[in-house]
Write a protein that holds these residues in place. Structure first.
Motif, PDB file in Angstrom:
ATOM      1  N   ASP A   1       0.869  -1.083   0.223  1.00 35.55           N
ATOM      2  CA  ASP A   1       0.087  -0.178   0.163  1.00 35.55           C
ATOM      3  C   ASP A   1       0.784   1.138  -0.020  1.00 35.55           C
ATOM      4  OD1 ASP A   1      -1.966  -1.844   0.345  1.00 35.55           O
ATOM      5  OD2 ASP A   1      -3.113  -0.726   1.864  1.00 35.55           O
ATOM      6  N   GLY A   2       0.611   2.306  -1.009  1.00 31.52           N
ATOM      7  CA  GLY A   2       1.224   3.495  -0.867  1.00 31.52           C
ATOM      8  C   GLY A   2       2.547   3.447  -1.888  1.00 31.52           C
ATOM      9  N   MET A   3       2.867   2.264  -2.449  1.00 29.54           N
ATOM     10  CA  MET A   3       3.968   2.044  -3.162  1.00 29.54           C
ATOM     11  C   MET A   3       3.547   2.407  -4.755  1.00 29.54           C
ATOM     12  SD  MET A   3       5.851  -1.352  -1.710  1.00 29.54           S
ATOM     13  CE  MET A   3       7.013  -1.368  -2.909  1.00 29.54           C
ATOM     14  N   THR A   4       4.594   3.287  -5.227  1.00 28.85           N
ATOM     15  CA  THR A   4       4.637   3.480  -6.623  1.00 28.85           C
ATOM     16  C   THR A   4       5.192   2.437  -7.479  1.00 28.85           C
ATOM     17  OG1 THR A   4       6.673   4.590  -6.889  1.00 28.85           O
ATOM     18  CG2 THR A   4       4.775   5.900  -5.896  1.00 28.85           C
ATOM     19  N   PRO A   5       4.603   2.442  -9.016  1.00 25.01           N
ATOM     20  CA  PRO A   5       5.233   1.474  -9.707  1.00 25.01           C
ATOM     21  C   PRO A   5       6.901   1.697  -9.390  1.00 25.01           C
ATOM     22  CG  PRO A   5       3.606   2.648 -10.891  1.00 25.01           C
ATOM     23  CD  PRO A   5       3.637   3.370  -9.650  1.00 25.01           C
ATOM     24  N   ALA A   6       7.611   2.781  -9.601  1.00 26.53           N
ATOM     25  CA  ALA A   6       8.930   2.850  -9.498  1.00 26.53           C
ATOM     26  C   ALA A   6       9.410   1.996  -8.200  1.00 26.53           C
ATOM     27  CB  ALA A   6       9.488   4.424  -9.532  1.00 26.53           C
ATOM     28  N   ASP A   7       8.667   2.280  -7.049  1.00 27.72           N
ATOM     29  CA  ASP A   7       9.174   1.654  -5.978  1.00 27.72           C
ATOM     30  C   ASP A   7       9.060   0.081  -6.114  1.00 27.72           C
ATOM     31  OD1 ASP A   7       9.437   4.098  -4.416  1.00 27.72           O
ATOM     32  OD2 ASP A   7       7.052   3.849  -3.913  1.00 27.72           O
ATOM     33  N   HIS A   8       8.259  -0.427  -6.688  1.00 29.47           N
ATOM     34  CA  HIS A   8       8.183  -1.925  -6.845  1.00 29.47           C
ATOM     35  C   HIS A   8       9.491  -2.348  -7.808  1.00 29.47           C
ATOM     36  CE1 HIS A   8       3.858  -1.543  -5.954  1.00 29.47           C
ATOM     37  NE2 HIS A   8       3.594  -2.726  -6.174  1.00 29.47           N
ATOM     38  N   LEU A   9       9.851  -1.768  -8.741  1.00 30.80           N
ATOM     39  CA  LEU A   9      11.123  -1.930  -9.337  1.00 30.80           C
ATOM     40  C   LEU A   9      12.338  -1.861  -8.468  1.00 30.80           C
ATOM     41  CD1 LEU A   9      10.556  -0.670 -13.022  1.00 30.80           C
ATOM     42  CD2 LEU A   9       9.574  -2.647 -12.039  1.00 30.80           C
ATOM     43  N   GLN A  10      12.477  -0.895  -7.589  1.00 33.95           N
ATOM     44  CA  GLN A  10      13.390  -0.676  -6.595  1.00 33.95           C
ATOM     45  C   GLN A  10      13.614  -1.918  -5.550  1.00 33.95           C
ATOM     46  OE1 GLN A  10      12.535   3.192  -5.249  1.00 33.95           O
ATOM     47  NE2 GLN A  10      13.201   4.152  -7.300  1.00 33.95           N
TER      48      GLN A  10
END
Length: 335
Positions: free
Chosen positions: A257-266
Protein backbone atom coordinates in the motif's frame (compact mmCIF):
# COMPACT_ATOMS: atom_id res chain seq x y z
CA UNK A 1 -3.49 -51.63 -10.66
CA UNK A 2 -0.86 -49.71 -8.72
CA UNK A 3 -0.21 -46.13 -9.77
CA UNK A 4 3.44 -46.72 -10.59
CA UNK A 5 2.41 -49.04 -13.45
CA UNK A 6 0.24 -46.48 -15.16
CA UNK A 7 1.26 -44.17 -17.98
CA UNK A 8 -0.01 -40.57 -17.65
CA UNK A 9 -2.73 -39.65 -20.13
CA UNK A 10 -1.48 -37.60 -23.07
CA UNK A 11 -3.30 -34.99 -25.11
CA UNK A 12 -2.91 -33.82 -28.70
CA UNK A 13 0.08 -31.56 -29.20
CA UNK A 14 -0.75 -27.89 -29.74
CA UNK A 15 1.00 -25.76 -32.33
CA UNK A 16 4.27 -24.78 -30.70
CA UNK A 17 5.94 -21.40 -30.74
CA UNK A 18 9.69 -21.02 -30.87
CA UNK A 19 9.81 -19.48 -27.39
CA UNK A 20 10.77 -21.38 -24.27
CA UNK A 21 9.29 -19.45 -21.37
CA UNK A 22 9.55 -19.84 -17.61
CA UNK A 23 7.07 -17.86 -15.52
CA UNK A 24 7.65 -17.29 -11.82
CA UNK A 25 5.20 -16.29 -9.12
CA UNK A 26 2.15 -17.55 -7.31
CA UNK A 27 -1.58 -17.10 -6.84
CA UNK A 28 -3.82 -15.13 -9.19
CA UNK A 29 -0.95 -13.10 -10.66
CA UNK A 30 0.93 -16.13 -11.98
CA UNK A 31 -2.36 -17.60 -13.22
CA UNK A 32 -2.92 -14.45 -15.30
CA UNK A 33 0.49 -14.77 -16.95
CA UNK A 34 0.10 -18.50 -17.58
CA UNK A 35 -3.35 -18.08 -19.16
CA UNK A 36 -1.75 -15.65 -21.62
CA UNK A 37 1.53 -17.48 -22.15
CA UNK A 38 -0.14 -20.82 -22.94
CA UNK A 39 -1.52 -19.11 -26.07
CA UNK A 40 1.94 -18.32 -27.46
CA UNK A 41 4.32 -20.73 -25.70
CA UNK A 42 2.24 -23.93 -25.78
CA UNK A 43 4.23 -26.85 -24.34
CA UNK A 44 7.46 -24.86 -24.03
CA UNK A 45 6.05 -23.26 -20.89
CA UNK A 46 7.17 -23.85 -17.30
CA UNK A 47 5.65 -22.35 -14.16
CA UNK A 48 7.92 -22.08 -11.11
CA UNK A 49 5.68 -21.55 -8.11
CA UNK A 50 6.32 -20.20 -4.62
CA UNK A 51 5.86 -22.69 -1.75
CA UNK A 52 5.69 -20.35 1.25
CA UNK A 53 1.89 -20.13 1.62
CA UNK A 54 0.76 -20.83 5.18
CA UNK A 55 -2.87 -19.69 5.13
CA UNK A 56 -6.24 -21.21 4.26
CA UNK A 57 -6.53 -24.73 2.85
CA UNK A 58 -2.84 -24.83 1.91
CA UNK A 59 -1.77 -23.82 5.40
CA UNK A 60 -3.94 -26.50 6.99
CA UNK A 61 -2.61 -29.24 4.71
CA UNK A 62 0.95 -28.04 5.20
CA UNK A 63 0.54 -28.17 8.97
CA UNK A 64 -1.44 -31.43 9.15
CA UNK A 65 0.36 -33.44 6.45
CA UNK A 66 3.88 -31.91 6.49
CA UNK A 67 3.76 -31.27 2.73
CA UNK A 68 4.40 -28.36 0.40
CA UNK A 69 1.47 -25.92 0.37
CA UNK A 70 -0.41 -27.02 -2.77
CA UNK A 71 -2.70 -24.01 -3.39
CA UNK A 72 -0.53 -21.90 -5.70
CA UNK A 73 0.58 -25.04 -7.56
CA UNK A 74 -3.09 -25.98 -8.04
CA UNK A 75 -3.92 -22.54 -9.44
CA UNK A 76 -1.02 -22.74 -11.89
CA UNK A 77 -2.18 -26.14 -13.14
CA UNK A 78 -5.75 -24.88 -13.58
CA UNK A 79 -4.49 -21.87 -15.55
CA UNK A 80 -2.67 -24.18 -17.97
CA UNK A 81 -5.82 -26.13 -18.84
CA UNK A 82 -7.00 -25.79 -22.43
CA UNK A 83 -10.16 -23.86 -23.29
CA UNK A 84 -11.92 -27.11 -24.23
CA UNK A 85 -14.69 -29.01 -22.47
CA UNK A 86 -12.06 -31.29 -20.90
CA UNK A 87 -9.86 -28.41 -19.82
CA UNK A 88 -12.67 -26.22 -18.49
CA UNK A 89 -14.17 -29.12 -16.55
CA UNK A 90 -10.93 -30.12 -14.88
CA UNK A 91 -10.01 -26.51 -14.13
CA UNK A 92 -13.36 -26.16 -12.35
CA UNK A 93 -12.81 -29.43 -10.46
CA UNK A 94 -9.37 -28.33 -9.31
CA UNK A 95 -10.71 -24.98 -8.07
CA UNK A 96 -13.85 -26.40 -6.42
CA UNK A 97 -14.02 -25.80 -2.66
CA UNK A 98 -16.04 -27.99 -0.31
CA UNK A 99 -18.67 -26.50 1.95
CA UNK A 100 -20.73 -28.38 4.53
CA UNK A 101 -24.49 -27.98 4.77
CA UNK A 102 -25.90 -25.23 6.97
CA UNK A 103 -25.24 -25.69 10.64
CA UNK A 104 -22.39 -28.16 10.13
CA UNK A 105 -18.68 -27.40 10.43
CA UNK A 106 -16.89 -30.21 8.60
CA UNK A 107 -13.19 -31.03 8.22
CA UNK A 108 -13.38 -30.51 4.43
CA UNK A 109 -14.78 -26.98 4.70
CA UNK A 110 -12.87 -24.56 2.40
CA UNK A 111 -10.48 -27.25 1.17
CA UNK A 112 -9.98 -27.06 -2.59
CA UNK A 113 -10.42 -30.35 -4.45
CA UNK A 114 -7.20 -29.75 -6.39
CA UNK A 115 -5.22 -29.37 -3.17
CA UNK A 116 -6.40 -32.78 -1.98
CA UNK A 117 -5.69 -34.38 -5.37
CA UNK A 118 -2.13 -33.01 -5.46
CA UNK A 119 -1.36 -34.15 -1.91
CA UNK A 120 -2.77 -37.61 -2.70
CA UNK A 121 -0.45 -37.89 -5.72
CA UNK A 122 2.52 -36.80 -3.61
CA UNK A 123 1.77 -39.48 -1.03
CA UNK A 124 1.29 -42.21 -3.63
CA UNK A 125 4.25 -41.31 -5.84
CA UNK A 126 6.63 -39.95 -3.23
CA UNK A 127 8.00 -37.06 -5.31
CA UNK A 128 6.69 -33.51 -5.64
CA UNK A 129 7.75 -32.93 -9.24
CA UNK A 130 6.53 -36.30 -10.48
CA UNK A 131 3.22 -35.86 -8.64
CA UNK A 132 2.67 -32.52 -10.36
CA UNK A 133 3.52 -34.11 -13.72
CA UNK A 134 0.77 -36.66 -13.15
CA UNK A 135 -1.70 -33.93 -12.17
CA UNK A 136 -0.81 -31.97 -15.31
CA UNK A 137 -1.28 -35.06 -17.50
CA UNK A 138 -4.72 -35.70 -15.99
CA UNK A 139 -5.78 -32.11 -16.65
CA UNK A 140 -4.25 -31.95 -20.12
CA UNK A 141 -2.27 -28.93 -18.93
CA UNK A 142 -0.04 -27.18 -21.47
CA UNK A 143 3.46 -26.97 -20.06
CA UNK A 144 4.70 -28.02 -16.65
CA UNK A 145 4.35 -26.78 -13.08
CA UNK A 146 7.28 -26.94 -10.65
CA UNK A 147 7.72 -25.88 -7.03
CA UNK A 148 10.51 -23.37 -6.45
CA UNK A 149 11.83 -25.75 -3.78
CA UNK A 150 11.00 -29.24 -2.58
CA UNK A 151 11.08 -27.84 0.98
CA UNK A 152 8.19 -25.84 2.51
CA UNK A 153 9.41 -22.28 3.04
CA UNK A 154 8.45 -19.61 5.56
CA UNK A 155 8.48 -15.89 4.87
CA UNK A 156 9.12 -13.07 7.31
CA UNK A 157 9.58 -9.32 7.14
CA UNK A 158 9.85 -6.18 9.24
CA UNK A 159 6.80 -3.93 9.40
CA UNK A 160 7.55 -0.27 10.19
CA UNK A 161 4.63 1.64 11.78
CA UNK A 162 3.84 4.86 9.87
CA UNK A 163 3.94 6.90 13.06
CA UNK A 164 7.44 5.65 13.93
CA UNK A 165 8.56 3.31 16.67
CA UNK A 166 10.21 -0.07 16.62
CA UNK A 167 9.47 -2.29 13.62
CA UNK A 168 7.81 -5.64 14.25
CA UNK A 169 8.90 -8.84 12.49
CA UNK A 170 6.03 -10.75 10.93
CA UNK A 171 6.70 -14.49 10.72
CA UNK A 172 4.03 -15.63 8.27
CA UNK A 173 3.41 -15.30 4.54
CA UNK A 174 -0.30 -14.81 5.16
CA UNK A 175 0.38 -11.99 7.64
CA UNK A 176 3.04 -10.43 5.42
CA UNK A 177 0.49 -10.25 2.61
CA UNK A 178 -1.59 -7.89 4.79
CA UNK A 179 1.30 -6.00 6.40
CA UNK A 180 1.24 -3.06 3.99
CA UNK A 181 -2.00 -1.89 5.59
CA UNK A 182 -0.15 -1.54 8.90
CA UNK A 183 3.14 -0.02 7.76
CA UNK A 184 6.07 -0.18 5.36
CA UNK A 185 7.63 -3.62 4.80
CA UNK A 186 11.40 -4.24 4.73
CA UNK A 187 14.01 -6.95 5.34
CA UNK A 188 11.94 -9.73 3.76
CA UNK A 189 13.48 -13.16 4.26
CA UNK A 190 12.87 -16.82 3.50
CA UNK A 191 13.51 -19.63 5.95
CA UNK A 192 15.30 -21.95 5.90
CA UNK A 193 17.80 -19.63 4.23
CA UNK A 194 19.87 -22.58 3.05
CA UNK A 195 16.94 -24.37 1.33
CA UNK A 196 17.81 -25.75 -2.08
CA UNK A 197 15.93 -24.72 -5.17
CA UNK A 198 14.14 -27.37 -7.20
CA UNK A 199 16.78 -28.59 -9.66
CA UNK A 200 14.24 -28.87 -12.48
CA UNK A 201 13.25 -25.23 -11.91
CA UNK A 202 16.87 -24.10 -12.14
CA UNK A 203 17.28 -26.07 -15.39
CA UNK A 204 14.12 -24.54 -16.85
CA UNK A 205 15.43 -21.03 -16.16
CA UNK A 206 18.80 -21.84 -17.71
CA UNK A 207 17.19 -23.25 -20.88
CA UNK A 208 14.58 -20.51 -21.38
CA UNK A 209 14.43 -17.83 -24.02
CA UNK A 210 12.35 -15.63 -21.71
CA UNK A 211 11.78 -15.55 -17.96
CA UNK A 212 8.63 -13.76 -16.78
CA UNK A 213 8.00 -12.23 -13.34
CA UNK A 214 4.62 -10.98 -12.17
CA UNK A 215 2.03 -9.78 -11.95
CA UNK A 216 1.12 -10.60 -8.37
CA UNK A 217 1.64 -9.73 -4.73
CA UNK A 218 5.08 -8.17 -4.89
CA UNK A 219 6.60 -9.39 -1.63
CA UNK A 220 4.88 -12.76 -1.28
CA UNK A 221 4.55 -13.96 -4.90
CA UNK A 222 7.11 -12.14 -7.07
CA UNK A 223 9.99 -11.58 -4.64
CA UNK A 224 10.36 -15.09 -3.07
CA UNK A 225 12.18 -16.48 -6.12
CA UNK A 226 14.88 -13.83 -5.69
CA UNK A 227 15.33 -14.71 -2.01
CA UNK A 228 16.30 -18.33 -2.65
CA UNK A 229 20.04 -18.32 -3.40
CA UNK A 230 20.06 -21.02 -6.11
CA UNK A 231 17.17 -19.45 -8.02
CA UNK A 232 18.54 -15.94 -7.67
CA UNK A 233 21.90 -17.03 -9.11
CA UNK A 234 20.15 -18.82 -11.98
CA UNK A 235 18.00 -15.77 -12.72
CA UNK A 236 21.01 -13.46 -12.74
CA UNK A 237 23.20 -15.84 -14.75
CA UNK A 238 20.76 -17.16 -17.36
CA UNK A 239 21.15 -16.14 -20.99
CA UNK A 240 17.37 -15.81 -21.19
CA UNK A 241 15.81 -12.38 -21.50
CA UNK A 242 13.68 -11.26 -18.57
CA UNK A 243 10.27 -9.60 -18.56
CA UNK A 244 8.24 -8.14 -15.70
CA UNK A 245 4.46 -7.73 -15.92
CA UNK A 246 3.29 -4.91 -13.67
CA UNK A 247 0.19 -5.05 -11.49
CA UNK A 248 -2.89 -3.17 -12.62
CA UNK A 249 -3.36 -1.52 -9.23
CA UNK A 250 0.12 -0.76 -7.89
CA UNK A 251 0.28 -0.03 -4.19
CA UNK A 252 -3.21 -1.20 -3.21
CA UNK A 253 -2.96 -4.95 -2.63
CA UNK A 254 -2.53 -4.96 1.15
CA UNK A 255 1.22 -5.55 1.25
CA UNK A 256 2.53 -2.70 -0.92
CA UNK A 257 0.00 0.00 0.00
CA UNK A 258 1.25 3.43 -0.98
CA UNK A 259 4.09 2.17 -3.20
CA UNK A 260 4.49 3.60 -6.70
CA UNK A 261 5.39 1.52 -9.79
CA UNK A 262 8.97 2.80 -9.46
CA UNK A 263 9.06 1.63 -5.83
CA UNK A 264 8.12 -1.86 -7.00
CA UNK A 265 11.08 -2.00 -9.37
CA UNK A 266 13.46 -0.71 -6.72
CA UNK A 267 12.45 -3.65 -4.52
CA UNK A 268 13.69 -6.07 -7.19
CA UNK A 269 17.01 -4.26 -7.50
CA UNK A 270 17.46 -4.13 -3.73
CA UNK A 271 16.99 -7.86 -3.14
CA UNK A 272 18.80 -9.04 -6.27
CA UNK A 273 21.72 -6.73 -7.10
CA UNK A 274 23.01 -7.61 -10.55
CA UNK A 275 19.61 -8.74 -11.84
CA UNK A 276 18.88 -7.35 -15.29
CA UNK A 277 15.31 -6.96 -16.53
CA UNK A 278 15.01 -6.43 -20.29
CA UNK A 279 11.36 -5.45 -20.67
CA UNK A 280 8.48 -4.24 -18.51
CA UNK A 281 4.85 -4.63 -19.56
CA UNK A 282 2.44 -2.12 -18.02
CA UNK A 283 -1.16 -1.24 -18.73
CA UNK A 284 -1.37 2.12 -20.48
CA UNK A 285 -4.17 3.36 -18.21
CA UNK A 286 -2.82 2.03 -14.92
CA UNK A 287 0.45 3.94 -14.65
CA UNK A 288 -0.38 7.57 -13.96
CA UNK A 289 1.21 10.16 -16.21
CA UNK A 290 2.89 11.73 -13.19
CA UNK A 291 4.43 8.37 -12.22
CA UNK A 292 5.82 7.52 -15.65
CA UNK A 293 9.14 9.40 -15.58
CA UNK A 294 10.24 7.81 -12.28
CA UNK A 295 8.92 4.40 -13.38
CA UNK A 296 10.78 4.51 -16.69
CA UNK A 297 13.97 5.68 -14.95
CA UNK A 298 13.70 2.77 -12.48
CA UNK A 299 13.28 0.42 -15.44
CA UNK A 300 16.40 1.81 -17.10
CA UNK A 301 18.32 1.35 -13.83
CA UNK A 302 17.53 -2.39 -14.12
CA UNK A 303 18.67 -2.42 -17.74
CA UNK A 304 15.31 -2.44 -19.46
CA UNK A 305 12.54 -0.43 -21.07
CA UNK A 306 8.80 -0.12 -20.56
CA UNK A 307 6.11 -1.16 -23.04
CA UNK A 308 2.60 0.20 -22.47
CA UNK A 309 -0.33 -1.92 -23.63
CA UNK A 310 -4.07 -2.25 -23.08
CA UNK A 311 -4.00 -5.47 -21.05
CA UNK A 312 -6.85 -5.09 -18.55
CA UNK A 313 -10.37 -6.41 -18.98
CA UNK A 314 -12.92 -3.74 -19.83
CA UNK A 315 -15.59 -5.31 -17.62
CA UNK A 316 -13.16 -5.94 -14.73
CA UNK A 317 -10.41 -3.28 -14.87
CA UNK A 318 -8.52 -4.89 -11.96
CA UNK A 319 -8.07 -8.17 -13.91
CA UNK A 320 -5.64 -8.88 -16.76
CA UNK A 321 -7.25 -9.96 -20.02
CA UNK A 322 -5.51 -13.19 -21.13
CA UNK A 323 -5.73 -12.55 -24.90
CA UNK A 324 -4.61 -8.93 -24.64
CA UNK A 325 -1.73 -9.94 -22.39
CA UNK A 326 -0.83 -12.72 -24.84
CA UNK A 327 -0.64 -10.13 -27.64
CA UNK A 328 1.57 -7.94 -25.46
CA UNK A 329 3.88 -10.87 -24.73
CA UNK A 330 4.07 -11.69 -28.44
CA UNK A 331 5.01 -8.11 -29.34
CA UNK A 332 7.63 -7.86 -26.57
CA UNK A 333 9.17 -11.28 -27.24
CA UNK A 334 9.37 -10.56 -30.95
CA UNK A 335 10.98 -7.15 -30.62
Amino acid sequence: MSIDRLTPRTTPTATRSSYRVTALGGGHGLSASLAALRVIAAEHLTAVVTVADDGGSSGRLREDMDVLPPGDLRMALAALCDDTEWGRTWAAVMQHRFSSRDGVSGPLDNHAMGNLLIVALWELIGDHVEGLRWAGALLGARGQVLPMSRHPLTMSGLVHPPQGGEPVRVQSQAELARAGRVGRVSDVRIQPAEAEACAEAVSAIELSDWVVFGPGSWYTSVLPHLLLADLREALIGTEARRCVVMNLEAGSDGETDGMTPADHLQVLGHYAPGLRIDRFIADEACVKTADRPAFEEAARALGGQVSYHHIRRDDHPAVHDPLRLAIAFGEVFGS
